[in-house]
Design an enzyme around this catalytic site. Structure first.
Site, PDB file in Angstrom:
ATOM      1  N   SER A 151       0.851  -1.201   0.000  1.00  0.00           N
ATOM      2  CA  SER A 151       0.000   0.000   0.000  1.00  0.00           C
ATOM      3  C   SER A 151       0.878   1.240   0.000  1.00  0.00           C
ATOM      4  O   SER A 151       1.977   1.244   0.586  1.00  0.00           O
ATOM      5  CB  SER A 151      -0.870   0.019   1.248  1.00  0.00           C
ATOM      6  OG  SER A 151      -1.513   1.282   1.375  1.00  0.00           O
ATOM      7  N   TYR A 164      -1.969  -0.500  10.225  1.00  0.00           N
ATOM      8  CA  TYR A 164      -2.002  -0.752   8.771  1.00  0.00           C
ATOM      9  C   TYR A 164      -0.677  -0.368   8.110  1.00  0.00           C
ATOM     10  O   TYR A 164      -0.103  -1.137   7.335  1.00  0.00           O
ATOM     11  CB  TYR A 164      -3.159   0.037   8.164  1.00  0.00           C
ATOM     12  CG  TYR A 164      -3.410  -0.232   6.705  1.00  0.00           C
ATOM     13  CD1 TYR A 164      -4.044  -1.405   6.280  1.00  0.00           C
ATOM     14  CD2 TYR A 164      -3.033   0.686   5.732  1.00  0.00           C
ATOM     15  CE1 TYR A 164      -4.290  -1.640   4.933  1.00  0.00           C
ATOM     16  CE2 TYR A 164      -3.275   0.457   4.383  1.00  0.00           C
ATOM     17  CZ  TYR A 164      -3.904  -0.710   3.987  1.00  0.00           C
ATOM     18  OH  TYR A 164      -4.139  -0.943   2.651  1.00  0.00           O
TER      19      TYR A 164
HETATM   20  P1  NDP Z   1     -11.755  -5.228   0.157  1.00  0.00           P
HETATM   21  O1  NDP Z   1     -12.161  -4.913   1.543  1.00  0.00           O
HETATM   22  O2  NDP Z   1     -12.556  -4.709  -0.971  1.00  0.00           O
HETATM   23  O3  NDP Z   1     -11.619  -6.830  -0.018  1.00  0.00           O
HETATM   24  C1  NDP Z   1     -10.874  -7.540   0.945  1.00  0.00           C
HETATM   25  C2  NDP Z   1     -10.757  -8.994   0.543  1.00  0.00           C
HETATM   26  O4  NDP Z   1      -9.930  -9.655   1.506  1.00  0.00           O
HETATM   27  C3  NDP Z   1     -12.084  -9.726   0.532  1.00  0.00           C
HETATM   28  O5  NDP Z   1     -12.033 -10.708  -0.482  1.00  0.00           O
HETATM   29  C4  NDP Z   1     -12.115 -10.401   1.907  1.00  0.00           C
HETATM   30  O6  NDP Z   1     -12.903 -11.595   1.963  1.00  0.00           O
HETATM   31  C5  NDP Z   1     -10.650 -10.752   2.065  1.00  0.00           C
HETATM   32  N1  NDP Z   1     -10.220 -10.941   3.450  1.00  0.00           N
HETATM   33  C6  NDP Z   1     -10.182 -10.044   4.452  1.00  0.00           C
HETATM   34  N2  NDP Z   1      -9.717 -10.622   5.574  1.00  0.00           N
HETATM   35  C7  NDP Z   1      -9.447 -11.912   5.260  1.00  0.00           C
HETATM   36  C8  NDP Z   1      -8.954 -13.022   5.984  1.00  0.00           C
HETATM   37  N3  NDP Z   1      -8.642 -12.941   7.296  1.00  0.00           N
HETATM   38  N4  NDP Z   1      -8.810 -14.205   5.352  1.00  0.00           N
HETATM   39  C9  NDP Z   1      -9.130 -14.316   4.026  1.00  0.00           C
HETATM   40  N5  NDP Z   1      -9.598 -13.311   3.290  1.00  0.00           N
HETATM   41  C10 NDP Z   1      -9.754 -12.119   3.900  1.00  0.00           C
HETATM   42  O7  NDP Z   1     -10.235  -4.716   0.050  1.00  0.00           O
HETATM   43  P2  NDP Z   1      -9.394  -4.168  -1.211  1.00  0.00           P
HETATM   44  O8  NDP Z   1      -9.694  -4.959  -2.403  1.00  0.00           O
HETATM   45  O9  NDP Z   1      -9.534  -2.704  -1.240  1.00  0.00           O
HETATM   46  O10 NDP Z   1      -7.915  -4.478  -0.706  1.00  0.00           O
HETATM   47  C11 NDP Z   1      -7.141  -5.568  -1.186  1.00  0.00           C
HETATM   48  C12 NDP Z   1      -5.694  -5.345  -0.771  1.00  0.00           C
HETATM   49  O11 NDP Z   1      -5.255  -4.113  -1.340  1.00  0.00           O
HETATM   50  C13 NDP Z   1      -5.501  -5.209   0.739  1.00  0.00           C
HETATM   51  O12 NDP Z   1      -4.307  -5.828   1.131  1.00  0.00           O
HETATM   52  C14 NDP Z   1      -5.415  -3.709   0.941  1.00  0.00           C
HETATM   53  O13 NDP Z   1      -4.683  -3.405   2.105  1.00  0.00           O
HETATM   54  C15 NDP Z   1      -4.702  -3.293  -0.318  1.00  0.00           C
HETATM   55  N6  NDP Z   1      -4.869  -1.891  -0.654  1.00  0.00           N
HETATM   56  C16 NDP Z   1      -6.113  -1.358  -0.895  1.00  0.00           C
HETATM   57  C17 NDP Z   1      -6.245  -0.013  -1.198  1.00  0.00           C
HETATM   58  C18 NDP Z   1      -7.566   0.635  -1.458  1.00  0.00           C
HETATM   59  O14 NDP Z   1      -7.619   1.900  -1.533  1.00  0.00           O
HETATM   60  N7  NDP Z   1      -8.654  -0.107  -1.623  1.00  0.00           N
HETATM   61  C19 NDP Z   1      -5.064   0.873  -1.287  1.00  0.00           C
HETATM   62  C20 NDP Z   1      -3.821   0.205  -1.024  1.00  0.00           C
HETATM   63  C21 NDP Z   1      -3.733  -1.129  -0.732  1.00  0.00           C
HETATM   64  P3  NDP Z   1     -14.493 -11.548   2.369  1.00  0.00           P
HETATM   65  O15 NDP Z   1     -15.211 -10.961   1.183  1.00  0.00           O
HETATM   66  O16 NDP Z   1     -14.879 -12.960   2.590  1.00  0.00           O
HETATM   67  O17 NDP Z   1     -14.592 -10.690   3.578  1.00  0.00           O
END
Ligand code: NDP
Length: 261
Positions: A151, A164
């Site tokens: 990130s 985070y």
């Molecule tokens: P979302 O919240 O949209 O999606 C998160 C995903 O992670 C979902 O599929 C969720 O599953 C899964 N998840 C969360 N916790 C667990 C766990 N303990 N075990 C398995 N699966 C898990 O997040 P984003 O798509 O926005 O983020 C994806 C990555 O990108 C993250 O690492 C985030 O930190 C990073 N990121 C995002 C940014 C943003 O602005 N969006 C910016 C920079 C980095 P379920 O649907 O079942 O809950």
């Protein structure tokens, strides 16, 4: 695993990719894009089976195939069960995408130890568990790729995100150290670090944070999940076979701009 003639012609044909948190947001976009290149995609999710099913449907619509698996990536025994299932289905895993992540924002003074550990366990320790569970077989195969979704928060943290920002900063060190360790075995390790990206994770941010963020992004908009996925597909492609230990920042120019100060 059956592969159609059409899929066999694509650049990731025959490869198996495991995506943590592949049910929504950036992870789903990654799963779809890799499927479009012909990969078989193991899609992990934590609890939202409806979204996971929708992701698998889109993977198939993109011309690829995949398999869902529910597992909490902060639990090593659940990761091992997922990989066991995927190895049984496909015989190999060529690419691991450590994407799953959460936020639990609060000022340090009020941040609970529970929220500190939840973020570190999900965002950072999961990368250790998943990588550890997979590297022996990748090293034996003399090929493989591990990608962390980091990130921009590692470089330009917002307030109230020590958990985070710490998790995402540590992933960069993890990447560089593991890349060095695994290079002699033909396994590459890289991080893709998105800036603000339009997903459910960022949807709850206040209007003032949104406005403030846009003022700092030279391209004056947030990224789309598909724009992050494109870089992951690049890393998996033969064009990137000489790239390891790197962090690719995909943030509309924000970090480059901030470095001028
Ligand atoms: P979302 O919240 O949209 O999606 C998160 C995903 O992670 C979902 O599929 C969720 O599953 C899964 N998840 C969360 N916790 C667990 C766990 N303990 N075990 C398995 N699966 C898990 O997040 P984003 O798509 O926005 O983020 C994806 C990555 O990108 C993250 O690492 C985030 O930190 C990073 N990121 C995002 C940014 C943003 O602005 N969006 C910016 C920079 C980095 P379920 O649907 O079942 O809950």
């Amino acid at each position: 695993m059956s592969v159609s003639a059409d899929v066999a012609a694509r650049s990731l044909a025959g490869q198996v990719v495991a995506v943590t948190g592949g049910s929504r947001g950036i992870g789903r976009a990654i799963a779809i894009d890799l499927a479009r290149q012909g990969a078989f995609v193991g899609i992990n999710f934590r609890q939202n089976e409806t979204e996971a099913m929708a992701a698998l449907t889109q993977v198939r619509a993109a011309g690829g195939d995949g398999k869902l698996f529910q597992a909490d990536v902060s639990r090593p025994e659940q990761i091992e069960a997922w990989f066991k299932d995927l190895y049984k289905e496909t015989g190999h895993i060529d690419v691991l995408i450590n994407n799953a992540g959460i936020t639990r924002d609060a000022p340090l003074l009020t941040m609970t130890a529970k929220d500190w550990h939840a973020v570190l366990d999900t965002n950072l320790n999961s990368a250790f568990y998943c990588s550890k569970a997979i590297v022996r077989r990748m090293c034996s195969a003399k090929r493989g790729l591990i990608v962390m979704i980091g990130s921009g928060s590692a470089f330009s943290p917002r307030v109230s995100q020590v958990n985070y920002s710490t998790s995402k900063s540590a992933l960069i060190g993890f990447t560089r150290s593991l890349a060095r360790e695994l290079a002699p075995h033909g396994v590459r390790v890289n991080t893709v670090a998105p800036g603000f990206t339009a997903t459910e994770m960022s949807a709850s941010l206040s209007q003032s944070v949104v406005t403030e963020s846009l003022a700092k992004i030279p391209l004056n908009r947030w990224g789309q999940p598909e724009e992050i996925a494109a870089f992951v597909s690049y890393l998996a492609s033969p064009d990137a076979y000489y790239l390891t230990g790197q962090t690719l920042v995909v943030d509309g120019g924000r970090y480059a701009f901030e470095q001028q100060y």
